[in-house]
Design a protein around this motif. Structure first.
Motif, PDB file in Angstrom:
ATOM      1  N   ILE A 231     116.627  92.248  21.125  1.00 15.53           N
ATOM      2  CA  ILE A 231     116.736  92.320  19.664  1.00 15.53           C
ATOM      3  C   ILE A 231     115.604  91.481  19.081  1.00 15.53           C
ATOM      4  CG2 ILE A 231     118.148  91.648  17.694  1.00 15.53           C
ATOM      5  CD1 ILE A 231     120.588  92.470  19.378  1.00 15.53           C
ATOM      6  N   CYS A 268     124.443  85.027  11.927  1.00 14.16           N
ATOM      7  CA  CYS A 268     124.260  84.750  13.360  1.00 14.16           C
ATOM      8  C   CYS A 268     125.345  83.801  13.893  1.00 14.16           C
ATOM      9  CB  CYS A 268     122.889  84.141  13.600  1.00 14.16           C
ATOM     10  SG  CYS A 268     122.625  83.801  15.340  1.00 14.16           S
ATOM     11  N   ILE A 272     121.018  80.828  14.768  1.00 17.40           N
ATOM     12  CA  ILE A 272     119.559  80.792  14.945  1.00 17.40           C
ATOM     13  C   ILE A 272     118.863  81.766  13.982  1.00 17.40           C
ATOM     14  CG2 ILE A 272     119.611  80.046  17.348  1.00 17.40           C
ATOM     15  CD1 ILE A 272     118.987  83.022  18.058  1.00 17.40           C
ATOM     16  N   ILE A 274     116.343  84.643  14.040  1.00 21.90           N
ATOM     17  CA  ILE A 274     115.707  85.592  14.965  1.00 21.90           C
ATOM     18  C   ILE A 274     114.237  85.793  14.607  1.00 21.90           C
ATOM     19  CG2 ILE A 274     116.381  87.638  13.640  1.00 21.90           C
ATOM     20  CD1 ILE A 274     116.369  87.497  17.443  1.00 21.90           C
ATOM     21  N   CYS A 282     120.168  83.415  21.583  1.00 20.25           N
ATOM     22  CA  CYS A 282     120.545  84.738  21.054  1.00 20.25           C
ATOM     23  C   CYS A 282     121.444  85.461  22.044  1.00 20.25           C
ATOM     24  CB  CYS A 282     119.297  85.562  20.776  1.00 20.25           C
ATOM     25  SG  CYS A 282     119.694  87.246  20.281  1.00 20.25           S
ATOM     26  N   ILE A 283     122.654  85.807  21.612  1.00 18.26           N
ATOM     27  CA  ILE A 283     123.590  86.500  22.503  1.00 18.26           C
ATOM     28  C   ILE A 283     123.541  88.019  22.296  1.00 18.26           C
ATOM     29  CG2 ILE A 283     125.159  84.541  22.805  1.00 18.26           C
ATOM     30  CD1 ILE A 283     127.004  86.025  20.736  1.00 18.26           C
ATOM     31  N   ALA A 284     122.553  88.478  21.561  1.00 22.95           N
ATOM     32  CA  ALA A 284     122.344  89.924  21.360  1.00 22.95           C
ATOM     33  C   ALA A 284     123.581  90.623  20.785  1.00 22.95           C
ATOM     34  CB  ALA A 284     121.915  90.589  22.669  1.00 22.95           C
ATOM     35  N   CYS A 285     124.174  89.992  19.759  1.00 16.26           N
ATOM     36  CA  CYS A 285     125.370  90.591  19.160  1.00 16.26           C
ATOM     37  C   CYS A 285     124.993  91.660  18.135  1.00 16.26           C
ATOM     38  CB  CYS A 285     126.233  89.525  18.505  1.00 16.26           C
ATOM     39  SG  CYS A 285     125.436  88.800  17.077  1.00 16.26           S
ATOM     40  N   ALA A 286     123.731  91.674  17.724  1.00 16.01           N
ATOM     41  CA  ALA A 286     123.181  92.680  16.797  1.00 16.01           C
ATOM     42  C   ALA A 286     123.700  92.524  15.361  1.00 16.01           C
ATOM     43  CB  ALA A 286     123.418  94.099  17.294  1.00 16.01           C
ATOM     44  N   CYS A 288     122.532  90.542  13.177  1.00 14.64           N
ATOM     45  CA  CYS A 288     121.349  90.444  12.303  1.00 14.64           C
ATOM     46  C   CYS A 288     120.740  91.826  12.044  1.00 14.64           C
ATOM     47  CB  CYS A 288     120.329  89.478  12.890  1.00 14.64           C
ATOM     48  SG  CYS A 288     119.902  89.816  14.597  1.00 14.64           S
TER      49      CYS A 288
HETATM   50  S1  SF4 Z   1     121.525  89.198  17.839  1.00 19.70           S
HETATM   51 FE1  SF4 Z   1     123.246  87.922  17.199  1.00 19.70          FE
HETATM   52  S2  SF4 Z   1     122.897  86.004  18.255  1.00 19.70           S
HETATM   53 FE2  SF4 Z   1     120.951  87.088  18.309  1.00 19.70          FE
HETATM   54  S3  SF4 Z   1     119.859  86.367  16.558  1.00 19.70           S
HETATM   55 FE3  SF4 Z   1     120.924  88.238  15.937  1.00 19.70          FE
HETATM   56  S4  SF4 Z   1     122.821  87.499  15.057  1.00 19.70           S
HETATM   57 FE4  SF4 Z   1     121.959  85.803  16.227  1.00 19.70          FE
END
Ligand code: SF4
Ligand code: SF4
Length: 459
Positions: A231, A268, A272, A274, A282-286, A288
């Motif tokens: 991401i 987030c 953080i 991005i 970043c746990i890649a939760c998407a 953002c």
């Molecule tokens: S993917 Fe999730 S953890 Fe990574 S920067 Fe975006 S919101 Fe934050």
């Protein structure tokens, strides 16, 4: 010296609580779906009956694992090891191709944190309401809201601990014991222990588990390459950042597409930004991606300022799904999975071990016959007692003593018997490989053979 102290103190700044803003969008829906599916499996699976007993039960005192009608014994430990290797390789494969997909959608820390956040929102309100409540002095309203949250958290954590123990103790028996206030000390300990771990990790530690405790976060970058899906914020398109009016052309104002609204930071869960590039937190939760797509829609700009992409694509080069790393992981994984399924399917419910007597190589009798002594171990892994008949044969004429014996072995028991194999006539044949054959008298399909060496003088 002062400069050094300043650097050290800045490295150990106090933890700032993260209040992630709620987000709606394609990936948020996918995560909700994943959370419901995984929680559903976890909480309902122990209640699922299968063939008159719990479908999945790890019965440690009886040393049996019941998994959908298949019974695994300690002797089947190899299958567990095999399964762990498959799980590790699957994680490597998914990470190499799709990045931290596991973290964003399926990791228990993500799943339970998400659920605890829902409960928190239910009790205390949305992000700004929660921030306001935390800043407000103690009042009856604050106490009521915080108490409700604690009640929901503790209840859910205890239910989680109870369900976890239900995978090791039949859950129906366990619930009857709980209702009668007659739970054993170990069950009570593990319910409280697992409940406390859930409460602490999902309620308070949250993103700190991902940032500081999770080993996967540390080594996953070693599995990344330039074709891995990550991401990313598109700096080329987004910078220079700055506010602008809806529907206006940012390029005409010497700006990029990012309006610097900071919503991507506010949603987030690890707190953080991005836009500073790929970060270990970043746990890649998407989340953002969803919120930025929403902003782009409102500004009349194309979606995807933050998106799933690869480093190659960002540099306008083609990305490859099929590359040496993904092919090797994929091939290994397929081989292991196929091998595992075949091994489980062909797994024999009986095991036969043959151990040679170490005290004597062989005995030559007065009549010229040669004897070898062995200890035979029969393990009955089936769920009922069985009667077995043993036989031995080889290139020469052999007699097994005792003759025509029948061995009754209870379910789950190991039966050891000393036997003697006699080469009926003395011929200077030397050693040979012989075969022990064990067959069930109760089930014609149960049959197992093992080879052993028969020793004898050469002349
Ligand atoms: S993917 Fe999730 S953890 Fe990574 S920067 Fe975006 S919101 Fe934050
Ligand atoms: S949400 Fe999008 S537009 Fe807003 S600050 Fe983040 S990247 Fe920029």
């Amino acid at each position: 010296m002062n400069a050094q102290l300043k650097v050290v103190s800045e490295s150990y700044y106090a933890h700032q609580k993260v209040y992630p803003r709620e987000v709606d969008g394609r990936f948020a829906h996918l995560r909700v779906l994943s959370v419901w599916a995984l929680l559903g499996i976890f909480y309902l699976l122990p209640w699922l009956p299968w063939g008159g007993r719990q479908a999945v039960l790890f019965d440690l005192p009886a040393r049996k694992f019941f998994i959908f009608g298949i019974v695994f014994w300690p002797q089947d430990f190899i299958f567990l090891t095999w399964l762990l290797v498959i799980a590790a390789l699957l994680l490597f494969f998914v990470t190499a191709v799709w990045g931290r997909l596991w973290c964003g959608y399926a990791c228990p820390q993500t799943v339970w944190t998400e659920t605890f956040l829902w409960l928190e929102k239910f009790a205390e309100g949305d992000r700004s309401a929660r921030q306001k409540l935390d800043r407000a002095p103690l009042s009856a309203r604050k106490l009521a809201r915080k108490s409700l949250k604690q009640f929901l958290w503790v209840s859910f954590a205890l239910w989680t601990g109870f369900t976890f123990v239900g995978f090791f103790t039949p859950i129906r028996t366990l619930s009857a014991e709980f209702l009668a206030f007659n739970v054993g000390p170990w069950e009570t300990f593990w319910v409280l222990f697992y409940g406390f771990a859930t409460y602490g990790n999902a309620g308070y530690l949250r993103e700190q588990v991902c940032k500081y405790m999770c080993p996967y976060a540390r080594f996953q970058s070693a599995m990344f390459d330039r074709d891995t899906l990550v991401i990313t914020y598109d700096t080329e398109r987004g910078d220079p950042r700055g506010a602008r009016k809806r529907g206006t052309d940012p390029r005409a104002q010497g700006k990029g597409d990012c309006i610097d609204c900071t919503l991507c930071v506010q949603v987030c869960p690890t707190g953080i930004d991005i836009r500073k590039g790929l970060q270990i937190e970043c746990i890649a939760c998407a989340a953002c991606i969803d919120v930025c797509d929403d902003v782009m829609d409102k500004m009349g700009s194309p979606r995807g300022l933050i998106r799933y992409t690869t480093q190659q694509a960002l540099e306008h080069k083609p990305s490859r799904l099929l590359r040496p790393r993904s092919l090797i992981y994929g091939a290994l994984l397929t081989t292991l999975v196929v091998g595992f399924c075949a091994a489980v399917y062909m797994r024999n419910p009986v095991a036969l071990d043959v151990i040679r007597d170490r005290n004597a190589l062989y005995q030559v009798r007065d009549d010229g016959h040669v004897d070898n002594v062995y200890t035979i171990r029969i393990l009955n892994k089936s769920e009922h007692a069985q009667r077995f008949a043993l036989n031995a044969h080889g290139a020469s004429a052999l007699t097994l003593l005792p003759r025509m014996a029948e061995y009754s072995v209870p379910s789950g028991e190991v039966y050891s018997i000393p036997v003697r194999v006699r080469r009926a006539t003395y011929e200077p044949l030397g050693a040979e490989t012989i075969t022990f054959e064990l067959g069930s008298l109760d089930d014609a399909n149960v049959h197992v053979t093992t080879r052993a060496r028969f020793l004898a003088p050469t002349r």
